[in-house]
Design a protein around this motif. Structure first.
Motif: not given
Length: 620
Positions: A308, A312, A356, A359, A362-364
């Motif tokens: 990630d 990112r 996500l 997007v 890249v916040s999971i």
């Protein structure tokens, strides 16, 4: 109907699973799960589809399409209307050993960060125990771990023709790996370039035998082309059949290689030098590019992230999110020829999804792997097996005896008051080693702390004969008296190394290292003040990342109380303070020339030019 549990890839079971998926896709057999999402990225087109459903049977995807259109029976449904689904992130080139966690704990660390599969560049554990290497990497998966490891047997086993380790791979070994095991996909980074181009090199036949075996079995030949930037060199590199390079340090280097058909694998710390140039050049087709980690410790992963972070960082450097996602999913999977199993959210692939809530950053929110919900936020929810690792994995430090201070002495040549000494410094890429004059006392050549000259030693951990070699290094050890650090991680042979201000402290550190089966030991003013345990292969620990990190922080804290020498070198890798990056200072690949290796009958001093095979005494 009883279906195989396809945890470990093999062709027979894979076909049986696919036969079942065909009928599930047609709605003729029931599915286990339907995951409905607000939108889904098709990495084949870089386009988003709204309100999509992913239908899962077992560990695989059977059907993907607009919500409500699947005509078969589904036992369970989940709905994430506000989340965007992208494929599980993959590592095209990573040394899991550099996380210093065994694979089951690596999985718990990286799955919540989106990484669902890794191509394990396996010449670290392979050099420790070559015969058991593939068995090692399949163990966690066989215990139910949903993180998938694709094995890349190392070309660097041993790393050069002047080293011997706990493994030796050639044509027969590589052919066997690829024919017996579907999860073996390639030959790991060919990095002994002199052995590729020079027929007189002692490793020439072995390296070309492994390349031949890989080509015969339709595998991928991975490369390591550090320092190869001139057109004739890069052409020769590509002509050899080597397909990739992860040693891309500049835009010019990357552009040169991508234009010669070489798949480039870019690490985040090279993004500032490489990505702006690709964007400014207007590169339209990014299919020959992947982003990769290579080496990253558990402590650093806890701090910045895993795949990630790579994704990112690429987006922050201006790569469009959809293109960047391709570079950690479909592109690496296609390059490694494993896109039938991973790399996209499409039928037949493992049900690996990253959900996500934003997007661009890249916040999971959640991660699925093998069709299982394995994390929400950063919390790992998947299985955490308690693996009882066998003795071949735990008893790998075979030094054979306790060492004494006398073992680390450098005898003077003859009855003299001074001697000439060869000097190296960390990441010494010069054409030749340095030289200096050092005092002799009681028949032994001495350190010179005032000039930042210390003693460095490598101890053979494989033969059981207790062989070691010592020489003098510039600006890399402790200045405090009776102080030393020892470690069993030494890329890529992974013999034990130690650097210290006294021979007594060096012996104390190495002897304690043997007792804990590997890791780090720090001695300060004659006392052991910190240690970190890598009891598996001398490279990894079977513990959670957080526990390992606490131990590492204790080591760093103790190291802050020590005065460390520092001599600026030509690389940004070397920094003042605790010399942790010495774990890379024994590399024998490009762009290294003169290096220090464990002593052998062929190389008793340990000081060798790996481009020419020339050896030299450490004092004269």
């Amino acid at each position: 109907m009883s279906l195989p549990d396809d945890l470990i890839l093999n062709a027979k079971d894979d076909i049986a699973v696919r036969q079942d998926l065909v009928l599930v896709a047609l709605g003729k057999r029931p599915a286990d799960l339907a995951i409905r999402v607000g939108r889904l990225l098709n990495v084949h087109t870089r386009m988003w589809a709204l309100d999509q459903e992913i239908v899962v049977k077992g560990r695989r995807i059977a059907w993907v399409g607009p919500a409500g259109q699947y005509k078969g029976k589904v036992f369970r449904r989940v709905h994430y209307p506000d989340l965007s689904a992208v494929p599980g992130f993959g590592e095209v080139h990573k040394h899991i050993e550099s996380t210093h966690l065994t694979p089951e704990y690596e999985a718990a660390l990286v799955l919540p960060r989106g990484n669902t599969w890794t191509c394990e560049a396996s010449h670290e554990f392979a050099n420790v125990d070559g015969p058991n290497n593939t068995a090692f990497w399949k163990t966690a998966r066989s215990h139910g771990v949903p993180h998938k490891v694709f094995i890349q047997p190392g070309s660097a086993v041993p790393p050069s023709g002047w080293e011997s380790t706990g493994g030796h791979y050639g044509y027969e070994e590589q052919r066997g790996f690829l024919t017996r095991d579907l999860s073996v996909v390639s030959l790991d980074e060919v990095m002994d370039w002199p052995a590729v181009w020079d027929p007189q090199n002692p490793a020439y036949e072995r390296i070309w035998g492994m390349i031949r075996a890989t080509v015969e079995q339709r595998g991928v030949v991975e490369g390591h082309g550090a320092g190869l930037v001139e057109a004739h060199e890069t052409s020769a590199f590509a002509a050899s059949g080597i397909s990739s390079d992860h040693e891309i340090w500049s835009f010019e280097d990357g552009w040169e290689k991508i234009n010669r058909g070489i798949f480039i694998e870019i690490r985040p710390y090279n993004f500032p030098e490489v990505l702006p140039g690709l964007l400014e050049r207007g590169l339209a087709d990014w299919s020959n590019i992947a982003f990769t980690t290579d080496d990253r410790s558990a402590s650093e992963t806890l701090r910045i992230g895993a795949s990630d972070y790579n994704l990112r960082s690429a987006i922050e450097h201006g790569v469009p999110p959809e293109t960047a996602i391709q570079c950690v999913t479909l592109n690496p999977a296609r390059h490694m020829r494993i896109d039938a199993w991973v790399g996209s959210i499409t039928p037949g692939r493992y049900a690996d999804l990253v959900l996500l809530d934003d997007v661009a950053s890249v916040s999971i929110s959640a991660v699925y792997a093998d069709g299982l919900l394995v994390s929400e936020g950063k919390q790992y929810l998947g299985p955490q097996p308690d693996i009882s690792w066998p003795e071949w994995a735990t008893g790998t430090l075979n030094i054979g005896r306790l060492l004494s201070a006398a073992d680390f002495a450098v005898p003077a040549p003859g009855d003299r008051r001074s001697a000439q000494a060869a000097l190296l410094r960390p990441f010494h890429w010069n054409q030749d080693f340095l030289t200096t004059e050092l005092k002799v006392e009681n028949g032994e050549v001495q350190r010179d702390v005032m000039r930042k000259i210390t003693k460095f030693a490598i101890i053979d951990r494989y033969s059981g004969n207790g062989k070691l070699a010592s020489m003098f290094w510039l600006g890399c050890g402790p200045a405090d008296p009776d102080t030393a650090v020892a470690c069993s991680v030494a890329h890529d042979s992974h013999n034990v190394w130690t650097v210290g201000s006294s021979d007594r402290a060096m012996a104390m550190a190495v002897n304690r290292l043997q007792e804990i089966a590997g890791g780090w030991v720090l001695v300060h003013r004659g006392e052991i003040v910190a240690e970190v345990r890598y009891e598996i292969g001398g490279l990894m620990t079977a513990r959670p990342a957080e526990e390992l990190d606490r131990e590492m922080q204790q080591l760093y804290s103790a190291a802050e109380k020590i005065e460390w020498m520092y001599e600026p070198s030509a690389t940004k890798i070397w920094k003042p303070g605790f010399p942790e990056t010495l774990i890379f200072a024994t590399l024998t690949c490009l762009p290294w020339r003169w290096v220090f290796v464990a002593p052998s009958d062929q190389m008793p001093s340990g000081l060798v030019n790996v481009n020419t095979g020339q050896s030299h005494p450490v004092v004269w």
